[in-house]
Enzyme design. Structure first.
Site, PDB file in Angstrom:
ATOM      1  N   ASN A  11      44.406 -52.065  10.313  1.00  0.00           N
ATOM      2  CA  ASN A  11      45.582 -51.590  11.046  1.00  0.00           C
ATOM      3  C   ASN A  11      46.645 -51.235  10.016  1.00  0.00           C
ATOM      4  O   ASN A  11      47.251 -52.115   9.422  1.00  0.00           O
ATOM      5  CB  ASN A  11      46.074 -52.716  11.979  1.00  0.00           C
ATOM      6  CG  ASN A  11      47.413 -52.403  12.618  1.00  0.00           C
ATOM      7  OD1 ASN A  11      47.849 -51.252  12.628  1.00  0.00           O
ATOM      8  ND2 ASN A  11      48.061 -53.428  13.153  1.00  0.00           N
ATOM      9  N   LYS A  13      49.470 -49.939  10.493  1.00  0.00           N
ATOM     10  CA  LYS A  13      50.839 -50.048  11.036  1.00  0.00           C
ATOM     11  C   LYS A  13      51.634 -48.778  10.667  1.00  0.00           C
ATOM     12  O   LYS A  13      51.055 -47.705  10.620  1.00  0.00           O
ATOM     13  CB  LYS A  13      51.521 -51.317  10.524  1.00  0.00           C
ATOM     14  CG  LYS A  13      50.637 -52.551  10.681  1.00  0.00           C
ATOM     15  CD  LYS A  13      51.376 -53.827  10.469  1.00  0.00           C
ATOM     16  CE  LYS A  13      50.393 -54.974  10.475  1.00  0.00           C
ATOM     17  NZ  LYS A  13      51.021 -56.265  10.602  1.00  0.00           N
ATOM     18  N   HIS A  97      48.991 -55.235  20.429  1.00  0.00           N
ATOM     19  CA  HIS A  97      49.291 -55.906  19.156  1.00  0.00           C
ATOM     20  C   HIS A  97      50.609 -56.673  19.325  1.00  0.00           C
ATOM     21  O   HIS A  97      51.520 -56.210  20.002  1.00  0.00           O
ATOM     22  CB  HIS A  97      49.401 -54.865  18.035  1.00  0.00           C
ATOM     23  CG  HIS A  97      49.459 -55.484  16.675  1.00  0.00           C
ATOM     24  ND1 HIS A  97      50.606 -56.061  16.184  1.00  0.00           N
ATOM     25  CD2 HIS A  97      48.508 -55.664  15.729  1.00  0.00           C
ATOM     26  CE1 HIS A  97      50.359 -56.553  14.979  1.00  0.00           C
ATOM     27  NE2 HIS A  97      49.091 -56.322  14.676  1.00  0.00           N
ATOM     28  N   GLU A  99      53.063 -57.018  17.504  1.00  0.00           N
ATOM     29  CA  GLU A  99      54.281 -56.292  17.099  1.00  0.00           C
ATOM     30  C   GLU A  99      54.744 -55.357  18.212  1.00  0.00           C
ATOM     31  O   GLU A  99      55.940 -55.116  18.360  1.00  0.00           O
ATOM     32  CB  GLU A  99      54.021 -55.545  15.778  1.00  0.00           C
ATOM     33  CG  GLU A  99      53.956 -56.542  14.621  1.00  0.00           C
ATOM     34  CD  GLU A  99      53.187 -56.075  13.400  1.00  0.00           C
ATOM     35  OE1 GLU A  99      52.871 -54.878  13.291  1.00  0.00           O
ATOM     36  OE2 GLU A  99      52.897 -56.941  12.543  1.00  0.00           O
ATOM     37  N   GLU A 167      44.863 -62.912  17.186  1.00  0.00           N
ATOM     38  CA  GLU A 167      45.794 -62.842  16.065  1.00  0.00           C
ATOM     39  C   GLU A 167      46.968 -63.785  16.306  1.00  0.00           C
ATOM     40  O   GLU A 167      47.898 -63.438  17.049  1.00  0.00           O
ATOM     41  CB  GLU A 167      46.335 -61.421  15.922  1.00  0.00           C
ATOM     42  CG  GLU A 167      45.285 -60.380  15.659  1.00  0.00           C
ATOM     43  CD  GLU A 167      45.861 -59.184  14.915  1.00  0.00           C
ATOM     44  OE1 GLU A 167      45.382 -58.900  13.826  1.00  0.00           O
ATOM     45  OE2 GLU A 167      46.824 -58.581  15.416  1.00  0.00           O
ATOM     46  N   GLY A 173      50.901 -61.187   8.493  1.00  0.00           N
ATOM     47  CA  GLY A 173      51.759 -60.770   7.385  1.00  0.00           C
ATOM     48  C   GLY A 173      52.462 -61.908   6.672  1.00  0.00           C
ATOM     49  O   GLY A 173      53.390 -61.667   5.898  1.00  0.00           O
ATOM     50  N   SER A 212      46.561 -62.349   8.126  1.00  0.00           N
ATOM     51  CA  SER A 212      46.484 -62.675   6.690  1.00  0.00           C
ATOM     52  C   SER A 212      45.056 -62.791   6.166  1.00  0.00           C
ATOM     53  O   SER A 212      44.785 -63.624   5.295  1.00  0.00           O
ATOM     54  CB  SER A 212      47.293 -63.945   6.392  1.00  0.00           C
ATOM     55  OG  SER A 212      48.664 -63.727   6.669  1.00  0.00           O
ATOM     56  N   GLY A 233      45.735 -56.201   8.500  1.00  0.00           N
ATOM     57  CA  GLY A 233      46.931 -55.384   8.301  1.00  0.00           C
ATOM     58  C   GLY A 233      47.093 -55.036   6.831  1.00  0.00           C
ATOM     59  O   GLY A 233      46.427 -54.134   6.308  1.00  0.00           O
ATOM     60  N   GLY A 234      47.926 -55.800   6.142  1.00  0.00           N
ATOM     61  CA  GLY A 234      48.300 -55.493   4.755  1.00  0.00           C
ATOM     62  C   GLY A 234      47.123 -55.188   3.836  1.00  0.00           C
ATOM     63  O   GLY A 234      47.164 -54.214   3.068  1.00  0.00           O
TER      64      GLY A 234
HETATM   65  C1  PEP Z   1      47.725 -57.149  11.850  1.00  0.00           C
HETATM   66  O1  PEP Z   1      48.707 -56.451  11.753  1.00  0.00           O
HETATM   67  O2  PEP Z   1      46.975 -56.991  12.808  1.00  0.00           O
HETATM   68  C2  PEP Z   1      47.474 -58.153  10.815  1.00  0.00           C
HETATM   69  C3  PEP Z   1      46.538 -59.027  11.026  1.00  0.00           C
HETATM   70  O3  PEP Z   1      48.259 -58.105   9.692  1.00  0.00           O
HETATM   71  P1  PEP Z   1      48.017 -58.908   8.303  1.00  0.00           P
HETATM   72  O4  PEP Z   1      46.551 -58.792   7.970  1.00  0.00           O
HETATM   73  O5  PEP Z   1      48.885 -58.220   7.319  1.00  0.00           O
HETATM   74  O6  PEP Z   1      48.390 -60.331   8.556  1.00  0.00           O
END
Ligand code: PEP
Length: 252
Positions: A11, A13, A97, A99, A167, A173, A212, A233-234
């Site tokens: 993802n 973002k 999600h 966010e 999640e 993050g 993470s 994500g990251g």
């Molecule tokens: C996400 O945005 O779905 C996510 C899991 O982010 P991260 O891996 O950065 O924690």
């Protein structure tokens, strides 16, 4: 009953410009030259790059969107429909999600409408659920994720058009992750809810863990019972990191 096909999904973002297609090309090369992985690979860039990523991606990489509107078309300035996403060449849409739930006050009812829109367009909905830190501290994790699941799955859901992503909001993050026991407990609860709803077919639905995930913890997290992949994500923004997570699905 068939086992879920694992998926490692990235993802992006609100990150990436046209030039970021080079990360997709780098990932393609890594998938080509590394040992085969026993998982599907999905990259979800911002809307602006969906068409170019879909054009560029080879058959080994699926492309998805991060959200959609519930209507097919109409007077919804600035929104994007599932049909437009399908037209851009994508196959999946992330819905619900945390966010979006937090930044746009999206409710599970709205998430279900978006998932139904993805199905109407012939796409797979990746339905996200997860508790806040306060909810976990109050011992409400399982009841929160199960009620989000029940309310976020539309009647159009089948075992082949949904993927679930657990999640924990506090793990996204932050570099923090739940213990493997905590992940196992939530995934087991989600699995049994899916079997309640879809009978035996519920065993074949992939349940991703997200929050993470990075190359250094992916093997351990992906080995947990009922964890069938990751939503990342990251660490999905750099092909080397993302490929390092996909390694969890390659023979050692
Ligand atoms: C996400 O945005 O779905 C996510 C899991 O982010 P991260 O891996 O950065 O924690």
């Amino acid at each position: 009953m068939s086992q879920p096909k694992p998926m490692v999904a990235g993802n992006w973002k609100m990150n990436g410009l046209k030039a970021s297609v080079s990360e997709l090309s780098a990932l393609s090369k890594m998938l080509e030259t590394s040992a085969a992985a026993s998982c599907d690979v999905l990259v979800c860039p911002p809307f602006t790059m969906l068409a170019s990523f879909s054009d560029q991606a080879d058959a080994e990489i699926f492309i998805g969107a991060q959200d959609c509107h519930s209507a097919a078309s109409g007077a919804h300035t600035g929104d994007i429909s599932a049909e437009m996403i399908a037209d851009a060449g994508a196959t999946h849409i992330i819905v619900g999600h945390s966010e979006r739930r937090a930044d746009h006050d999206e409710t599970s009812t709205q998430v279900a409408q978006k998932a139904a829109a993805a199905h109407r367009a012939g796409l797979t909905a990746i339905v996200c659920v997860g508790e806040t830190e306060q909810e976990r501290d109050e011992g409400k994790t399982v009841s929160i994720v199960l009620s989000q699941l029940a309310d976020s799955l539309p009647p159009s859901s089948t075992a082949s058009n949904i993927v679930i992503a657990y999640e924990p909001v506090w793990a996204i993050g932050t570099g923090r992750t739940p213990t493997t026991q905590d992940v196992a407990e939530v995934h087991a609860a989600l699995r049994s809810a899916l079997i309640d709803r879809f009978s035996e077919a519920g065993s074949s639905i992939a349940i991703l863990y997200g929050g993470s995930v990075k190359p250094s913890n992916a093997h351990e997290l992906m080995a947990v019972d009922n964890v069938n992949g990751a939503l990342v994500g990251g660490a999905s923004l750099k092909a080397t990191d993302f490929n390092g997570i996909i390694d969890a699905y390659r023979d050692a």
